[in-house]
Design a protein around this motif. Sequence first.
Motif, PDB file in Angstrom:
ATOM      1  N   SER A   5      16.242   4.272   8.637  1.00 19.26           N
ATOM      2  CA  SER A   5      15.082   3.539   9.174  1.00 19.26           C
ATOM      3  C   SER A   5      15.176   3.880  10.554  1.00 19.26           C
ATOM      4  O   SER A   5      14.064   3.237  11.290  1.00 19.26           O
ATOM      5  CB  SER A   5      15.266   2.183   8.783  1.00 19.26           C
ATOM      6  OG  SER A   5      16.433   1.640   9.277  1.00 19.26           O
ATOM      7  N   THR A   7      14.527   5.675  14.416  1.00 20.37           N
ATOM      8  CA  THR A   7      13.886   6.612  15.322  1.00 20.37           C
ATOM      9  C   THR A   7      15.026   7.472  16.101  1.00 20.37           C
ATOM     10  O   THR A   7      15.693   6.815  16.971  1.00 20.37           O
ATOM     11  CB  THR A   7      12.719   6.069  16.084  1.00 20.37           C
ATOM     12  OG1 THR A   7      12.005   5.432  15.191  1.00 20.37           O
ATOM     13  CG2 THR A   7      12.158   7.302  16.866  1.00 20.37           C
ATOM     14  N   ARG A   9      15.103  10.542  18.946  1.00 18.57           N
ATOM     15  CA  ARG A   9      14.500  11.187  19.895  1.00 18.57           C
ATOM     16  C   ARG A   9      15.173  11.617  21.147  1.00 18.57           C
ATOM     17  O   ARG A   9      16.297  11.170  21.470  1.00 18.57           O
ATOM     18  CB  ARG A   9      13.074  10.452  20.298  1.00 18.57           C
ATOM     19  CG  ARG A   9      13.359   9.126  21.062  1.00 18.57           C
ATOM     20  CD  ARG A   9      12.133   8.227  21.545  1.00 18.57           C
ATOM     21  NE  ARG A   9      12.506   7.056  22.353  1.00 18.57           N
ATOM     22  CZ  ARG A   9      13.083   6.911  23.319  1.00 18.57           C
ATOM     23  NH1 ARG A   9      13.547   8.091  24.215  1.00 18.57           N
ATOM     24  NH2 ARG A   9      13.426   5.763  24.035  1.00 18.57           N
ATOM     25  N   ALA A  51      18.984   6.806  19.673  1.00 20.05           N
ATOM     26  CA  ALA A  51      18.576   6.038  18.191  1.00 20.05           C
ATOM     27  C   ALA A  51      18.021   4.832  18.513  1.00 20.05           C
ATOM     28  O   ALA A  51      18.750   4.159  19.166  1.00 20.05           O
ATOM     29  CB  ALA A  51      19.943   6.260  17.560  1.00 20.05           C
ATOM     30  N   GLU A  52      16.940   4.281  18.008  1.00 12.96           N
ATOM     31  CA  GLU A  52      16.334   3.093  18.018  1.00 12.96           C
ATOM     32  C   GLU A  52      15.574   2.646  16.999  1.00 12.96           C
ATOM     33  O   GLU A  52      15.436   3.420  15.986  1.00 12.96           O
ATOM     34  CB  GLU A  52      15.479   2.952  19.362  1.00 12.96           C
ATOM     35  CG  GLU A  52      14.181   3.845  19.414  1.00 12.96           C
ATOM     36  CD  GLU A  52      13.674   4.107  20.746  1.00 12.96           C
ATOM     37  OE1 GLU A  52      14.014   3.497  21.814  1.00 12.96           O
ATOM     38  OE2 GLU A  52      12.671   4.925  20.821  1.00 12.96           O
ATOM     39  N   HIS A  53      15.612   1.071  16.860  1.00 17.37           N
ATOM     40  CA  HIS A  53      14.568   0.476  15.992  1.00 17.37           C
ATOM     41  C   HIS A  53      13.633  -0.186  16.605  1.00 17.37           C
ATOM     42  O   HIS A  53      13.913  -1.216  17.353  1.00 17.37           O
ATOM     43  CB  HIS A  53      15.598  -0.135  14.920  1.00 17.37           C
ATOM     44  CG  HIS A  53      14.737  -0.683  13.886  1.00 17.37           C
ATOM     45  ND1 HIS A  53      14.087  -0.067  13.003  1.00 17.37           N
ATOM     46  CD2 HIS A  53      14.455  -2.168  13.660  1.00 17.37           C
ATOM     47  CE1 HIS A  53      13.478  -0.872  12.243  1.00 17.37           C
ATOM     48  NE2 HIS A  53      13.627  -2.128  12.411  1.00 17.37           N
ATOM     49  N   GLU A  54      12.315   0.163  16.404  1.00 17.07           N
ATOM     50  CA  GLU A  54      11.293  -0.563  17.076  1.00 17.07           C
ATOM     51  C   GLU A  54      11.576  -0.281  18.723  1.00 17.07           C
ATOM     52  O   GLU A  54      11.996   0.943  18.897  1.00 17.07           O
ATOM     53  CB  GLU A  54      11.198  -1.821  16.914  1.00 17.07           C
ATOM     54  CG  GLU A  54      10.394  -1.839  15.366  1.00 17.07           C
ATOM     55  CD  GLU A  54      10.500  -3.270  14.693  1.00 17.07           C
ATOM     56  OE1 GLU A  54      11.139  -4.346  15.133  1.00 17.07           O
ATOM     57  OE2 GLU A  54       9.960  -3.232  13.385  1.00 17.07           O
TER      58      GLU A  54
END
Length: 166
Positions: A5, A7, A9, A51-54
């Motif tokens: 889940s 992202t 980048r 790596a991130e979430h929102e």
Amino acid sequence: MSCTSLTFRRPISDDWDRVMAVMPEWWGGRDLRGMLPHVFFEHFRGTSQIAEHEDRLLGFLVGFFCPDHGDEAYIHFVGVDPTWRRAGLGADLYRRFFALARADGRTVVRAVTAPVNKGSVAFHTSLGFSILPGDAEVDGLPVTKDRGPQGDSVVHFELTLDRGGA
Ligand SMILES: CC(C)(COP(=O)(O)OP(=O)(O)OC[C@H]1O[C@@H](n2cnc3c(N)ncnc32)[C@H](O)[C@@H]1OP(=O)(O)O)[C@@H](O)C(=O)NCCC(=O)NCCS
């Protein structure tokens, strides 16, 4: 929530401030920010990951392909938010780097860590890295003296990439 889940980048220049803001906490109070100057977020973006979430930063990896050793790639820093540890994110960041390295014809990945950083030593060995011989021992680990910040010892890791997996 699983790693699927998140992202992933390439970093941008502004990510450096976010990484600097979390590093001392993520490294358990050790302040290694001086070893990761902004230049890494200008010139090594293509081989690094966020790596991130929102909008929340959960992990990062800064690595590069060695200009002087055509078969080698080097991971300079990896960090995972403490609330996300042991969920496979560090390994995921490494595997993404391995894939990039393979695609560039690299066959060896190197990294170093401080002997005091037992979590990092366990992490690297679990991923199949070997610990290279050094010129001294700390807590039973081979180390090379005077190579870390403030003349500390470091543990050298090396992994030979297979064609598909590791
Ligand atoms: C080292 C670090 C990046 C690992 O990230 P992570 O996302 O927790 O690692 P993973 O979940 O992918 O772990 C993969 C395997 O490594 C081993 N491992 C990871 N952390 C470990 C620890 N603290 N102790 C023992 N083994 C560990 C385990 O075998 C683990 O598999 P398992 O959880 O199924 O047993 C993270 O602990 C971190 O950010 N530490 C602070 C920064 C740092 O020291 N960076 C490395 C030096 S630059």
